[in-house]
Motif scaffolding. Structure first.
Motif, short mmCIF file in Angstrom:
data_model
loop_
_atom_site.label_atom_id
_atom_site.label_comp_id
_atom_site.label_asym_id
_atom_site.label_seq_id
_atom_site.Cartn_x
_atom_site.Cartn_y
_atom_site.Cartn_z
N LYS A 120 -11.69 45.01 26.74
CA LYS A 120 -13.04 44.60 26.69
C LYS A 120 -13.70 45.24 25.54
CE LYS A 120 -12.77 43.82 31.61
NZ LYS A 120 -13.22 44.54 32.83
N ASN A 121 -13.01 46.00 24.81
CA ASN A 121 -13.70 46.64 23.50
C ASN A 121 -12.95 46.34 22.35
OD1 ASN A 121 -15.46 48.16 22.08
ND2 ASN A 121 -15.20 50.05 23.59
N PRO A 122 -13.17 45.14 21.63
CA PRO A 122 -12.30 44.77 20.49
C PRO A 122 -13.00 45.74 19.16
CG PRO A 122 -13.86 42.98 21.11
CD PRO A 122 -13.93 44.06 22.29
N LYS A 123 -14.33 45.94 19.29
CA LYS A 123 -14.84 46.92 18.28
C LYS A 123 -13.83 48.23 18.01
CE LYS A 123 -19.23 47.62 16.17
NZ LYS A 123 -20.67 47.43 16.05
N LYS A 124 -13.78 48.83 19.49
CA LYS A 124 -13.12 50.04 19.43
C LYS A 124 -11.74 49.80 18.99
CE LYS A 124 -11.84 54.05 22.52
NZ LYS A 124 -11.73 54.08 23.88
N ALA A 125 -11.08 49.01 19.52
CA ALA A 125 -9.69 48.71 19.23
C ALA A 125 -9.56 48.46 17.60
CB ALA A 125 -9.03 47.37 19.78
N LEU A 126 -10.45 47.66 16.83
CA LEU A 126 -10.60 47.54 15.45
C LEU A 126 -10.45 48.87 14.90
CD1 LEU A 126 -10.39 45.33 13.34
CD2 LEU A 126 -12.74 45.30 13.55
N LYS A 127 -11.47 49.63 15.36
CA LYS A 127 -11.74 51.03 14.67
C LYS A 127 -10.46 51.86 14.93
CE LYS A 127 -14.69 55.18 14.70
NZ LYS A 127 -15.68 55.68 15.63
N ALA A 128 -9.85 51.85 15.86
CA ALA A 128 -8.29 52.72 16.29
C ALA A 128 -7.54 52.27 15.50
CB ALA A 128 -8.16 52.87 17.78
N SER A 129 -7.37 50.78 15.21
CA SER A 129 -6.26 50.41 14.59
C SER A 129 -6.47 50.74 13.04
CB SER A 129 -6.30 48.66 14.63
OG SER A 129 -7.35 48.15 14.24
N TYR A 130 -7.74 50.56 12.63
CA TYR A 130 -7.90 51.34 11.30
C TYR A 130 -7.43 52.74 11.25
CZ TYR A 130 -10.44 52.51 6.89
OH TYR A 130 -10.71 52.84 5.86
N GLY A 131 -7.59 53.66 11.77
CA GLY A 131 -7.39 54.97 11.76
C GLY A 131 -5.54 55.04 11.79
N SER A 132 -5.05 54.19 12.90
CA SER A 132 -3.80 54.14 12.77
C SER A 132 -3.15 53.73 11.51
CB SER A 132 -3.40 53.39 13.93
OG SER A 132 -1.68 53.47 14.11
N PHE A 133 -3.69 52.80 10.99
CA PHE A 133 -3.18 52.15 9.68
C PHE A 133 -3.53 53.28 8.53
CE2 PHE A 133 -4.27 49.67 5.65
CZ PHE A 133 -2.92 48.92 5.74
N ILE A 134 -4.46 53.88 8.48
CA ILE A 134 -4.65 55.05 7.40
C ILE A 134 -3.44 55.87 7.72
CG2 ILE A 134 -6.23 56.79 6.80
CD1 ILE A 134 -7.10 54.01 5.65
N GLY A 135 -3.25 56.40 8.92
CA GLY A 135 -2.35 57.31 9.25
C GLY A 135 -0.87 57.04 8.77
N PHE A 136 -0.67 55.72 9.10
CA PHE A 136 0.83 55.25 8.72
C PHE A 136 0.78 55.19 7.05
CE2 PHE A 136 2.53 51.37 6.74
CZ PHE A 136 3.77 51.64 7.10
N LEU A 137 -0.29 54.61 6.35
CA LEU A 137 -0.09 54.82 4.82
C LEU A 137 0.22 56.04 4.27
CD1 LEU A 137 -2.68 51.91 3.91
CD2 LEU A 137 -0.22 51.85 3.87
N THR A 138 -0.79 56.95 5.00
CA THR A 138 -0.67 58.59 4.57
C THR A 138 0.66 58.86 4.70
OG1 THR A 138 -3.11 58.69 5.05
CG2 THR A 138 -1.50 60.60 4.83
N GLY A 139 1.28 58.68 5.80
CA GLY A 139 2.61 59.22 6.23
C GLY A 139 3.76 58.42 5.03
N THR A 140 3.57 57.34 5.01
CA THR A 140 4.45 56.58 4.20
C THR A 140 4.38 56.95 2.60
OG1 THR A 140 4.35 54.63 5.33
CG2 THR A 140 5.11 54.31 3.17
N LEU A 141 3.09 57.23 2.14
CA LEU A 141 2.86 57.69 0.82
C LEU A 141 3.61 59.12 0.64
CD1 LEU A 141 1.51 57.53 -1.91
CD2 LEU A 141 -0.37 58.64 -1.03
N LEU A 142 3.41 60.05 1.78
CA LEU A 142 3.95 61.41 1.62
C LEU A 142 5.22 61.22 1.58
CD1 LEU A 142 3.43 64.49 1.71
CD2 LEU A 142 3.49 64.20 4.39
N LYS A 143 6.03 60.45 2.46
CA LYS A 143 7.55 60.27 2.51
C LYS A 143 7.77 59.64 1.00
CE LYS A 143 8.17 57.62 5.91
NZ LYS A 143 8.71 56.72 6.90
N PHE A 144 7.40 58.79 0.56
CA PHE A 144 7.81 58.34 -0.95
C PHE A 144 7.61 59.25 -1.93
CE2 PHE A 144 6.49 55.86 -4.52
CZ PHE A 144 7.66 55.20 -4.73
N VAL A 145 6.61 60.00 -2.01
CA VAL A 145 6.18 61.00 -3.21
C VAL A 145 7.59 62.05 -3.12
CG1 VAL A 145 4.85 62.87 -3.64
CG2 VAL A 145 3.87 60.77 -3.46
#
Length: 168
Positions: A120-145
């Motif tokens: 019932k809350n797609p706006k909250k889901a979009l915001k949380a998915s953005y945070g998860s995505f940013i976290g994933f990219l940060t972790g991947t960048l850290l591993k890659f470096v």
């Protein structure tokens, strides 16, 4: 035997870089094992300090890789469903839509995971998915470096002792 260790160590170092992007392979740990094999040759003297520091870094990055997406999701108001969705989206994205799926998959997966949790809350889901995505990219960048640094160490150490390797 030294040549065998050298080749396997090189393959592990390169696989470490690939594994820093693919979620099924522990990239920095594989890169560290490549360094270990290089030091296990008779030509390169063992440097326990370097091996110890790089092992601690590899383990810390491995742990952080699991923590960072959760922190990103929670910072943006998400749940465990978003984190699980990120991982599933990444795996599906790799296999069905490479290489773009590597970027889009975690975001879509987190969004779907959050929508399953609270449809019932797609706006909250979009915001949380953005945070998860940013976290994933940060972790991947850290591993890659870290994996690239380990591979660079492998080559610099090899280069230092290369004459010894080929002068049996």
């Amino acid at each position: 035997m030294d040549i065998f260790l050298l080749i396997v160590g090189f393959l592990l170092a390169v696989t470490g870089i690939i594994g820093s992007i693919l979620p099924v392979l522990p990239g920095p740990i594989l890169g560290w094992f490549g360094l270990l094999l290089l030091y296990l040759t008779k030509i390169v003297p063992i440097n326990y300090t370097l091996l110890g520091i790089t092992l601690v870094v590899a383990i810390a990055v491995l742990v952080l890789d699991y923590v960072i997406p959760s922190v990103g999701t929670k910072k943006f108001g998400g749940t465990k469903f978003g984190v699980i969705g990120t991982t599933i989206g990444l795996i599906l994205g790799i296999f069905f839509f490479p290489p773009i799926g590597l970027i889009i998959g975690p975001f879509v997966g987190a969004f779907i995971g959050e929508m399953i949790y609270d449809s019932k809350n797609p706006k909250k889901a979009l915001k949380a998915s953005y945070g998860s995505f940013i976290g994933f990219l940060t972790g991947t960048l850290l591993k890659f470096v870290v994996a690239v640094i380990f591979t660079g160490l492998y080559f610099s150490i090899f280069w230092e002792y290369k004459a010894s390797f080929f002068n049996f």
